[in-house]
Motif scaffolding. Structure first.
Motif, PDB file in Angstrom:
ATOM      1  N   ILE A 201      42.779  24.297  86.670  1.00 18.39           N
ATOM      2  CA  ILE A 201      41.442  24.877  86.731  1.00 18.39           C
ATOM      3  C   ILE A 201      41.138  25.635  85.443  1.00 18.39           C
ATOM      4  CG2 ILE A 201      39.949  26.497  87.968  1.00 18.39           C
ATOM      5  CD1 ILE A 201      41.584  25.803  90.507  1.00 18.39           C
ATOM      6  N   ALA A 202      42.126  26.386  84.927  1.00 19.75           N
ATOM      7  CA  ALA A 202      41.939  27.093  83.660  1.00 19.75           C
ATOM      8  C   ALA A 202      41.662  26.121  82.522  1.00 19.75           C
ATOM      9  CB  ALA A 202      43.182  27.932  83.344  1.00 19.75           C
ATOM     10  N   SER A 203      42.301  24.959  82.563  1.00 17.89           N
ATOM     11  CA  SER A 203      42.076  23.941  81.533  1.00 17.89           C
ATOM     12  C   SER A 203      40.644  23.431  81.576  1.00 17.89           C
ATOM     13  CB  SER A 203      43.053  22.776  81.724  1.00 17.89           C
ATOM     14  OG  SER A 203      44.390  23.202  81.614  1.00 17.89           O
ATOM     15  N   ILE A 204      40.109  23.282  82.788  1.00 20.06           N
ATOM     16  CA  ILE A 204      38.716  22.868  82.941  1.00 20.06           C
ATOM     17  C   ILE A 204      37.784  23.922  82.350  1.00 20.06           C
ATOM     18  CG2 ILE A 204      36.874  22.466  84.636  1.00 20.06           C
ATOM     19  CD1 ILE A 204      39.049  21.211  86.454  1.00 20.06           C
ATOM     20  N   VAL A 205      38.078  25.195  82.636  1.00 21.95           N
ATOM     21  CA  VAL A 205      37.248  26.278  82.114  1.00 21.95           C
ATOM     22  C   VAL A 205      37.317  26.314  80.593  1.00 21.95           C
ATOM     23  CG1 VAL A 205      36.900  28.776  82.089  1.00 21.95           C
ATOM     24  CG2 VAL A 205      37.516  27.632  84.225  1.00 21.95           C
ATOM     25  N   GLU A 206      38.514  26.163  80.040  1.00 19.36           N
ATOM     26  CA  GLU A 206      38.677  26.163  78.585  1.00 19.36           C
ATOM     27  C   GLU A 206      37.935  24.988  77.948  1.00 19.36           C
ATOM     28  OE1 GLU A 206      39.927  26.849  74.664  1.00 19.36           O
ATOM     29  OE2 GLU A 206      40.004  28.191  76.398  1.00 19.36           O
ATOM     30  N   ALA A 207      38.081  23.793  78.512  1.00 16.73           N
ATOM     31  CA  ALA A 207      37.402  22.616  77.955  1.00 16.73           C
ATOM     32  C   ALA A 207      35.890  22.761  78.040  1.00 16.73           C
ATOM     33  CB  ALA A 207      37.855  21.357  78.692  1.00 16.73           C
ATOM     34  N   LEU A 208      35.394  23.287  79.160  1.00 19.69           N
ATOM     35  CA  LEU A 208      33.951  23.502  79.294  1.00 19.69           C
ATOM     36  C   LEU A 208      33.451  24.508  78.263  1.00 19.69           C
ATOM     37  CD1 LEU A 208      33.534  23.669  83.171  1.00 19.69           C
ATOM     38  CD2 LEU A 208      32.463  21.998  81.659  1.00 19.69           C
ATOM     39  N   GLY A 209      34.221  25.575  78.069  1.00 20.39           N
ATOM     40  CA  GLY A 209      33.819  26.582  77.092  1.00 20.39           C
ATOM     41  C   GLY A 209      33.715  26.005  75.695  1.00 20.39           C
ATOM     42  N   GLU A 210      34.689  25.193  75.322  1.00 21.68           N
ATOM     43  CA  GLU A 210      34.664  24.569  74.000  1.00 21.68           C
ATOM     44  C   GLU A 210      33.491  23.613  73.873  1.00 21.68           C
ATOM     45  OE1 GLU A 210      38.405  22.811  72.961  1.00 21.68           O
ATOM     46  OE2 GLU A 210      39.566  24.570  73.580  1.00 21.68           O
ATOM     47  N   ALA A 211      33.312  22.763  74.895  1.00 22.34           N
ATOM     48  CA  ALA A 211      32.228  21.780  74.841  1.00 22.34           C
ATOM     49  C   ALA A 211      30.861  22.449  74.816  1.00 22.34           C
ATOM     50  CB  ALA A 211      32.332  20.829  76.034  1.00 22.34           C
ATOM     51  N   VAL A 295      38.136  38.291  75.328  1.00 21.45           N
ATOM     52  CA  VAL A 295      37.077  38.836  76.182  1.00 21.45           C
ATOM     53  C   VAL A 295      37.484  40.211  76.718  1.00 21.45           C
ATOM     54  CG1 VAL A 295      35.716  38.491  78.272  1.00 21.45           C
ATOM     55  CG2 VAL A 295      36.246  36.540  76.805  1.00 21.45           C
ATOM     56  N   LYS A 296      38.739  40.367  77.081  1.00 19.79           N
ATOM     57  CA  LYS A 296      39.204  41.673  77.558  1.00 19.79           C
ATOM     58  C   LYS A 296      38.993  42.744  76.489  1.00 19.79           C
ATOM     59  CE  LYS A 296      43.276  44.263  79.008  1.00 19.79           C
ATOM     60  NZ  LYS A 296      44.756  44.294  79.078  1.00 19.79           N
ATOM     61  N   ALA A 297      39.295  42.391  75.241  1.00 20.18           N
ATOM     62  CA  ALA A 297      39.195  43.366  74.144  1.00 20.18           C
ATOM     63  C   ALA A 297      37.755  43.586  73.684  1.00 20.18           C
ATOM     64  CB  ALA A 297      40.054  42.900  72.972  1.00 20.18           C
ATOM     65  N   LYS A 298      36.961  42.523  73.636  1.00 19.23           N
ATOM     66  CA  LYS A 298      35.617  42.608  73.064  1.00 19.23           C
ATOM     67  C   LYS A 298      34.499  42.701  74.099  1.00 19.23           C
ATOM     68  CE  LYS A 298      37.148  41.912  68.807  1.00 19.23           C
ATOM     69  NZ  LYS A 298      37.047  42.905  67.717  1.00 19.23           N
ATOM     70  N   GLY A 299      34.832  42.319  75.336  1.00 18.98           N
ATOM     71  CA  GLY A 299      33.817  42.326  76.381  1.00 18.98           C
ATOM     72  C   GLY A 299      34.202  43.236  77.529  1.00 18.98           C
ATOM     73  N   ASP A 300      34.487  42.615  78.700  1.00 16.85           N
ATOM     74  CA  ASP A 300      34.813  43.396  79.889  1.00 16.85           C
ATOM     75  C   ASP A 300      35.843  42.626  80.707  1.00 16.85           C
ATOM     76  OD1 ASP A 300      34.833  44.637  82.427  1.00 16.85           O
ATOM     77  OD2 ASP A 300      32.786  45.342  82.167  1.00 16.85           O
ATOM     78  N   PRO A 301      36.978  43.233  81.025  1.00 16.32           N
ATOM     79  CA  PRO A 301      38.016  42.538  81.790  1.00 16.32           C
ATOM     80  C   PRO A 301      37.592  42.192  83.208  1.00 16.32           C
ATOM     81  CG  PRO A 301      38.566  44.858  81.569  1.00 16.32           C
ATOM     82  CD  PRO A 301      37.399  44.602  80.661  1.00 16.32           C
ATOM     83  N   ASN A 302      36.483  42.768  83.665  1.00 20.28           N
ATOM     84  CA  ASN A 302      36.000  42.494  85.021  1.00 20.28           C
ATOM     85  C   ASN A 302      34.916  41.418  85.070  1.00 20.28           C
ATOM     86  OD1 ASN A 302      37.636  44.456  86.425  1.00 20.28           O
ATOM     87  ND2 ASN A 302      36.395  46.012  85.402  1.00 20.28           N
ATOM     88  N   TRP A 303      34.584  40.830  83.917  1.00 19.56           N
ATOM     89  CA  TRP A 303      33.704  39.664  83.938  1.00 19.56           C
ATOM     90  C   TRP A 303      34.442  38.486  84.580  1.00 19.56           C
ATOM     91  CZ3 TRP A 303      31.869  39.853  78.119  1.00 19.56           C
ATOM     92  CH2 TRP A 303      30.914  40.873  77.968  1.00 19.56           C
ATOM     93  N   ASP A 304      33.681  37.466  84.977  1.00 19.46           N
ATOM     94  CA  ASP A 304      34.290  36.243  85.482  1.00 19.46           C
ATOM     95  C   ASP A 304      35.101  35.582  84.368  1.00 19.46           C
ATOM     96  OD1 ASP A 304      34.023  34.224  87.921  1.00 19.46           O
ATOM     97  OD2 ASP A 304      33.989  33.028  86.082  1.00 19.46           O
ATOM     98  N   TRP A 305      36.198  34.923  84.741  1.00 21.45           N
ATOM     99  CA  TRP A 305      37.062  34.356  83.704  1.00 21.45           C
ATOM    100  C   TRP A 305      36.405  33.214  82.934  1.00 21.45           C
ATOM    101  CZ3 TRP A 305      41.797  30.849  85.141  1.00 21.45           C
ATOM    102  CH2 TRP A 305      41.437  29.906  86.093  1.00 21.45           C
ATOM    103  N   SER A 306      35.304  32.676  83.448  1.00 20.41           N
ATOM    104  CA  SER A 306      34.561  31.674  82.685  1.00 20.41           C
ATOM    105  C   SER A 306      33.911  32.289  81.452  1.00 20.41           C
ATOM    106  CB  SER A 306      33.497  31.003  83.557  1.00 20.41           C
ATOM    107  OG  SER A 306      32.577  31.952  84.068  1.00 20.41           O
ATOM    108  N   SER A 307      33.918  33.610  81.361  1.00 21.55           N
ATOM    109  CA  SER A 307      33.390  34.274  80.168  1.00 21.55           C
ATOM    110  C   SER A 307      34.266  34.040  78.946  1.00 21.55           C
ATOM    111  CB  SER A 307      33.249  35.785  80.410  1.00 21.55           C
ATOM    112  OG  SER A 307      34.507  36.392  80.650  1.00 21.55           O
ATOM    113  N   LEU A 308      35.411  33.401  79.117  1.00 21.17           N
ATOM    114  CA  LEU A 308      36.202  33.020  77.936  1.00 21.17           C
ATOM    115  C   LEU A 308      35.372  32.169  76.983  1.00 21.17           C
ATOM    116  CD1 LEU A 308      37.217  29.808  78.007  1.00 21.17           C
ATOM    117  CD2 LEU A 308      38.856  30.679  79.622  1.00 21.17           C
ATOM    118  N   ALA A 309      34.318  31.555  77.516  1.00 21.85           N
ATOM    119  CA  ALA A 309      33.410  30.770  76.673  1.00 21.85           C
ATOM    120  C   ALA A 309      32.777  31.618  75.580  1.00 21.85           C
ATOM    121  CB  ALA A 309      32.325  30.122  77.530  1.00 21.85           C
ATOM    122  N   PHE A 310      32.609  32.937  75.841  1.00 20.66           N
ATOM    123  CA  PHE A 310      32.033  33.816  74.830  1.00 20.66           C
ATOM    124  C   PHE A 310      32.892  33.841  73.573  1.00 20.66           C
ATOM    125  CE2 PHE A 310      30.235  36.541  78.527  1.00 20.66           C
ATOM    126  CZ  PHE A 310      29.236  35.604  78.741  1.00 20.66           C
TER     127      PHE A 310
END
Length: 319
Positions: A201-211, A295-310
């Motif tokens: 599932i994390a791989s899907i999130v990472e691939a979506l973020g990149e795409a 995202v933890k360092a620059k954003g908010d650790p309580n955002w949804d993990w799909s925020s890795l796209a940021f």
């Protein structure tokens, strides 16, 4: 050897629940509602923040003041916690304060590092050898797949393991899950299975973020790319996370939180460790972990993990 034979009627068992986080509260609610509708005994429930138990009490659940109190009032106890350390602490509390002679089955729904499962099984075996258990106790690792929305709809996938897994399946399905996957007796195997499933599932999130990041820069746009996902990858993880990366001008991951950045870092870290334990790597997991840390360092650790796209958007992260 199972403490509960397959022929044991699950409707006769007293059931307890410990942990009312985003997933736990939905599962416990569905379990209590199901048992009330079918004329079964109410669940006993405990959460560290007792106020979270109030909504369950309104449905008929019995609120307890400690994890040990839940266990001593139950034949089967489900745990839904955040980490392996918390699970170990709660199990130790239960075992240190157990009373009575009836068998106790502890089923842990938490996503934990396989080493945590092994530690609990080893500790339980030690207590048996040293005759430290007043009542027979069995521990099963029974993680679930699905987001809070799936938990609310009782559409989770329940992974069963342990000698008494058939009993657990009958309690979970259809009360708070729609399907069970039999992982055999080995609880450590079940923990590894869950970690590797979450890695996918994390791989899907990472691939979506990149795409999505590249789609935005080359003029395709996130909204149009979402149409591709809808038509070609209409499975819950891909579609749900693609929408979070698109909705609210690409900012929905900040407000539509199902699984946090911290939770993602924990689970992806487990996958990286699991691969290392056999001399292998999961490069996609390593990338996802790096982006979650950003995202933890620059954003908010309580955002949804799909925020890795940021972390992948131009100006934030360089490929």
């Amino acid at each position: 050897m199972s403490l509960f034979s397959d022929c044991v009627a699950s409707d006769k068992l007293r059931v307890g629940w410990i942990g009312l986080g985003a997933m736990g509260v939905e599962m416990a609610r569905n379990l209590q509602v199901h048992r009330a509708k079918t004329g079964l005994s109410p669940i006993s429930v405990y959460n560290r923040t007792l106020s979270k138990c109030e909504q369950l009490a309104q449905l008929g659940a019995q609120v307890c003041g400690s994890a040990a109190e839940v266990a001593n009032a139950s034949d089967v106890v489900f745990l839904s916690l955040f980490s392996g350390d918390t699970v170990k602490s709660i199990v130790a509390e239960i075992l240190d304060n157990s009373s009575g002679e009836q068998p106790l089955l502890i089923a842990d729904l938490t996503t934990v590092h396989p080493d945590s499962t092994q530690w609990i099984l080893d500790d339980l075996a030690r207590r048996r050898r040293e005759l430290l258990l007043p009542r027979p106790v069995e521990f099963s690792q029974t993680p679930v797949w699905g987001a809070p929305a799936a938990a609310k709809a009782a559409k989770l996938v329940f992974v069963s393991s342990g000698a008494s897994r058939r009993v657990l399946e009958s309690l979970a399905v259809p009360a708070f899950a729609h399907r069970a996957i039999d992982c055999g007796e080995d609880g450590v195997r079940a923990a590894k299975f869950k970690v590797l499933g979450n890695f996918m599932i994390a791989s899907i999130v990472e691939a979506l973020g990149e795409a999505m990041a590249v789609a935005e820069e080359v003029g395709v746009g996130r909204e149009l790319y979402l149409e591709f996902v809808r038509e070609m990858l209409p499975v819950p993880p891909a579609l749900a996370y693609a929408k979070k990366m698109t909705d609210e001008n690409g900012e929905a991951s900040k407000t539509q939180v199902g699984f946090t950045v911290l939770g993602g870092m924990k689970d992806v870290g487990y996958a990286v460790d699991l691969a290392k334990s056999v001399g292998m790597r999961l490069p996609i997991a390593e990338l996802a972990l790096e982006h979650l840390q950003w995202v933890k360092a620059k954003g908010d650790p309580n955002w949804d993990w799909s925020s890795l796209a940021f972390a992948l958007r131009k100006g934030n992260w360089r490929f």
